[in-house]
Design a protein around this motif. Structure first.
Motif, short mmCIF file in Angstrom:
data_model
loop_
_atom_site.label_atom_id
_atom_site.label_comp_id
_atom_site.label_asym_id
_atom_site.label_seq_id
_atom_site.Cartn_x
_atom_site.Cartn_y
_atom_site.Cartn_z
N THR A 381 -23.56 16.85 26.53
CA THR A 381 -22.25 16.27 26.22
C THR A 381 -22.31 15.51 24.90
O THR A 381 -21.42 15.66 24.04
CB THR A 381 -21.80 15.33 27.35
N VAL A 382 -23.33 14.71 24.73
CA VAL A 382 -23.50 13.98 23.47
C VAL A 382 -23.63 14.95 22.30
O VAL A 382 -23.05 14.75 21.22
CB VAL A 382 -24.74 13.06 23.55
N ALA A 383 -24.33 16.07 22.52
CA ALA A 383 -24.58 17.04 21.44
C ALA A 383 -23.30 17.72 20.99
O ALA A 383 -23.01 17.80 19.79
CB ALA A 383 -25.61 18.07 21.91
N TYR A 384 -22.51 18.23 21.93
CA TYR A 384 -21.31 18.97 21.48
C TYR A 384 -20.21 18.04 20.98
O TYR A 384 -19.42 18.42 20.11
CB TYR A 384 -20.80 19.94 22.55
N LEU A 475 -31.06 10.68 23.79
CA LEU A 475 -32.21 11.30 23.10
C LEU A 475 -32.19 12.81 23.27
O LEU A 475 -32.47 13.56 22.32
CB LEU A 475 -33.51 10.71 23.65
N ILE A 476 -31.87 13.28 24.47
CA ILE A 476 -31.75 14.73 24.69
C ILE A 476 -30.64 15.31 23.83
O ILE A 476 -30.79 16.38 23.21
CB ILE A 476 -31.50 15.03 26.18
N GLY A 477 -29.52 14.59 23.74
CA GLY A 477 -28.41 15.04 22.92
C GLY A 477 -28.77 15.15 21.46
O GLY A 477 -28.37 16.11 20.78
N TYR A 481 -28.72 18.61 19.28
CA TYR A 481 -27.87 18.74 18.10
C TYR A 481 -28.68 19.14 16.87
O TYR A 481 -28.31 20.09 16.16
CB TYR A 481 -27.13 17.43 17.83
N PHE A 482 -29.77 18.44 16.60
CA PHE A 482 -30.51 18.68 15.37
C PHE A 482 -31.40 19.92 15.43
O PHE A 482 -31.68 20.54 14.40
CB PHE A 482 -31.37 17.45 15.01
N VAL A 483 -31.81 20.31 16.62
CA VAL A 483 -32.70 21.48 16.74
C VAL A 483 -31.92 22.74 17.10
O VAL A 483 -32.02 23.77 16.42
CB VAL A 483 -33.81 21.22 17.78
N LEU A 489 -27.41 27.55 15.96
CA LEU A 489 -25.99 27.86 16.07
C LEU A 489 -25.25 27.73 14.74
O LEU A 489 -24.02 27.76 14.70
CB LEU A 489 -25.33 26.94 17.12
N MET A 490 -25.99 27.58 13.66
CA MET A 490 -25.43 27.62 12.32
C MET A 490 -26.29 28.54 11.46
O MET A 490 -27.49 28.67 11.69
CB MET A 490 -25.39 26.21 11.69
N LYS A 491 -25.67 29.19 10.50
CA LYS A 491 -26.44 30.04 9.59
C LYS A 491 -26.03 29.75 8.15
O LYS A 491 -24.89 29.34 7.88
CB LYS A 491 -26.23 31.52 9.92
#
Length: 654
Positions: A381-384, A475-477, A481-483, A489-491
């Motif tokens: 949730t934090v990541a998205y 921390l999981i988020g 996000y960064f990994v 999920l980006m190119k």
């Protein structure tokens, strides 16, 4: 407090409504959300040609939704549940684009199928208990096997709530529905389904460990699956829709823990209700913020709206309030409800370790695994939510001229809309900062509906034991996000600019990969094959019947004497004697009087048996009918009475 109002004979069985803490709270939350979205709709729909249709649907849906929250029996719930589903269909189809109509059809199909399952569950429940009044269910359901009814009702309510695997309508409906409608669909209408699941879990099957385990498993899958879908999504509103699926999963986990903890379920009850309330507030502000972006750009793809909010601090603040709340960050209201839900899982694990409770289907290790899925889902949730914030408010658009256009757009909403969004947004940190005064009071007021046995004690939300869960999720988020998001999920394009890409596999879409082929291809093919087999069987049977009928006709045509013998059973000894006598007379006449007549005039001997048999049967039937008639009985009674009187008269003369 549980005051009941009845409207007798309405819809046949009458409609009944009740007031208690839970109903009043959610009735007020629904009214608040409708007012806020209604005011925001004035600007959002300012240039829409068919806004009157939306307004009519909004009014009907509001009345039906409030009636569901205040319903006192499941019949009333069902009636307004269907009205709400049909009226809100207009919201999804409002744009009338190809995607909107497809999503609306999906929404309607799920609503209709879910409604049929719900109706079947209500039938089964009434057959077993003889009542549909919600407050009578705990006593009426005691000792009865209600799992079939509960499962059917769960499918009906779960379809509206967005529980896995009936969640397919949310990611399709929200991107195409108007933003004010999305806020209500996600924040309020899903809670009507949750209320139904609460009726099953806290009224019908109260303290049932087996049912609680089932809900816990469904909730865990829904919670994690929705979060994964949101991480992969590159559409702003679709991400929020998948987030709704995940947050419904958090609520279902709480409902599952209510059943497993039994009389010690206070933390689970309070966490479930508060997260319902929080989710309604989060999606109200987040979808209206998405609406601000859409009514200015008419786009939702992250690559296209990228950088739109860089110089819009008010919009960034509004989005952040919802994002920090739904992410469970301390000092915001979402942290309070998620902490209570997490601590209910921890409490159950502790009870299993101490031996005061026995595991139901799931072992202690499985429950610990669910706890980690809970924390990981919070991290997703934090990541998205970070992905959305970074794309819209931090990163620059790929095209410089578009970014300049975005930066120059300072009048992106009017003062009324700003006020509505600001009021909705500031409530989230306000409730988080005043949790003991506000949120605990809300929970105290509403928890009676969900079967709290003990009042519980005040929770110290900001001790390390409770903060630890939030820190782990953050921390999981950050790692995801960064990994995962920034790397996978980006190119990077040829010009060195990174863009968001949709890497979600097509085959993983449940609707297109499973449900549509199953309902539109496999099921018709199977049923067509079955009908073909039955058609062949019936064809063979028909041929045999025709052949047998032809055989009988052949016997009848060529063996009248055999037919007469078959009919012998219908005659009598007297008709048989008459037949023999008649045949003898005819033989005698042929040898005497008819001797000189030609064969053409008297070709064969007439067999009188069948004629006498029919006459005898008609006579017997007539006598039977006469014997059974009332008038014949009265005549016989009169004759008997006259004979008795005559006998008494003769006896007196003697």
């Amino acid at each position: 407090m549980n005051q009941i109002f009845v409207l007798p004979a309405v819809c046949g069985m009458g409609l009944s409504f009740a007031l208690d803490g839970f109903r009043i709270m959610y009735g007020f939350i629904a009214a608040f959300a409708w007012i806020m979205t209604g005011i925001f709709s004035l600007e959002y729909f300012a240039h829409y040609k068919k806004r009157k249709r939306y307004i009519i649907a909004q009014i009907i849906t509001f009345i039906a939704t409030e009636a569901i929250f205040f319903s006192a029996d499941l019949y009333t719930t069902f009636v307004f549940f269907e009205i709400m589903s049909l009226a809100s269909f207009v919201w999804v189809a409002q744009e009338e684009t190809k995607d909107a109509m497809k999503a609306a059809n999906t929404y309607l199909a799920v609503a209709v199928i879910g409604g049929l399952f719900l109706l079947m569950g209500i039938f089964l429940l009434y057959q077993e208990t003889g009542t549909l009044i919600i407050n009578e269910l705990p006593n009426a359901c005691a000792g009865k096997n209600l799992y079939p009814a509960a499962l059917c009702m769960f499918i009906g309510f779960g379809a509206k709530a967005g529980a896995f695997p009936m969640h397919i309508w949310l990611p399709k409906a929200h991107p195409v529905a108007p933003a004010p409608a999305s806020a209500l669909l996600s924040g309020i209408l899903t809670k009507t389904g949750i209320m139904g699941i609460l009726i099953i879990s806290c009224k019908m099957l109260i303290y049932d460990g087996m049912w609680g385990t089932f809900i816990l498993i469904i909730g865990t899958i829904t919670m994690f699956w929705g979060a994964v879908l949101a991480v992969f999504s590159i559409n702003f509103k679709r991400t929020l829709a998948c987030s709704s699926v995940s947050q419904i999963g958090f609520i279902l986990v709480g409902i599952g823990m209510i059943g497993l903890l039994g009389e010690h379920n206070t933390l689970a009850v309070r966490g479930t209700f508060l997260h319902m309330m929080n989710h309604s507030m989060f999606k109200l502000i987040l979808f209206m913020a998405a609406g601000v972006i859409y009514m200015n750009l008419h786009k939702l793809d992250l690559n296209e709206i990228r950088g739109y909010g860089r110089k819009k601090p008010m919009l960034a603040f509004l989005y952040l309030m919802g994002a920090l709340g739904i992410g469970g960050i301390p000092l915001w209201s979402g942290y309070i409800s998620k902490t209570l839900l997490h601590e209910s899982i921890v409490e159950y694990i502790h009870e299993l370790e101490c031996g005061t409770m026995m595991p139901v289907l799931l072992s202690e290790g499985s429950i610990k695994g669910i706890e980690w899925i809970f924390l990981i889902s919070g991290g997703l949730t934090v990541a998205y939510m970070t992905k959305l914030f970074a794309a819209v408010f931090i990163e620059e658009n790929e095209k410089k001229e578009i970014q300049k256009k975005y930066d120059d757009n300072r009048e992106y909403m009017n003062r009324t809309s700003k006020t509505v969004l600001l009021v909705s947004a500031v409530l989230i940190p306000f409730f988080g900062l005043t949790a003991h005064f506000t949120m605990d009071s809300f929970a105290d007021f509403a928890q009676g509906f969900m079967g709290v046995h003990h009042p519980g004690h005040e929770v110290d939300y900001y001790i390390w034991q409770n903060l630890k869960g939030s820190v782990i999720s953050v921390l999981i988020g950050a790692f995801v996000y960064f990994v995962l998001i920034r790397k996978f999920l980006m190119k990077e394009k040829e010009n060195g600019v990174k863009i968001y890409v949709n890497r979600w596999p097509v085959w993983a879409d449940l609707e297109d990969a499973v449900y549509r082929p199953l309902l539109l291809t496999v099921l018709p093919a199977v049923m067509g094959f079955v009908c073909h087999i039955f058609d062949k069987i019936f064809d063979i049977i028909t041929r045999w019947i025709l052949a047998f009928t032809g055989f009988l006709c052949n016997i009848i045509n060529h063996a009248p004497d055999l037919l007469a013998k078959i009919l012998l059973a219908t005659g009598s000894f007297f008709s048989g004697c008459l037949d023999i006598t008649s045949d003898g007379i005819l033989v005698l006449l042929r040898k005497t009087i008819y001797q000189d007549s030609g064969e053409e005039e008297h070709p064969h001997i007439q067999n009188f048996y069948h004629w006498f048999t029919l006459k005898y049967s008609a006579f017997k039937e007539n006598t039977t009918l006469i014997g059974r008639s009332l008038s014949y009985g009265l005549i016989l009674f009169c004759l008997g009475l006259c004979a008795t009187l005559l006998y008494l008269l003769m006896a007196s003369i003697k």
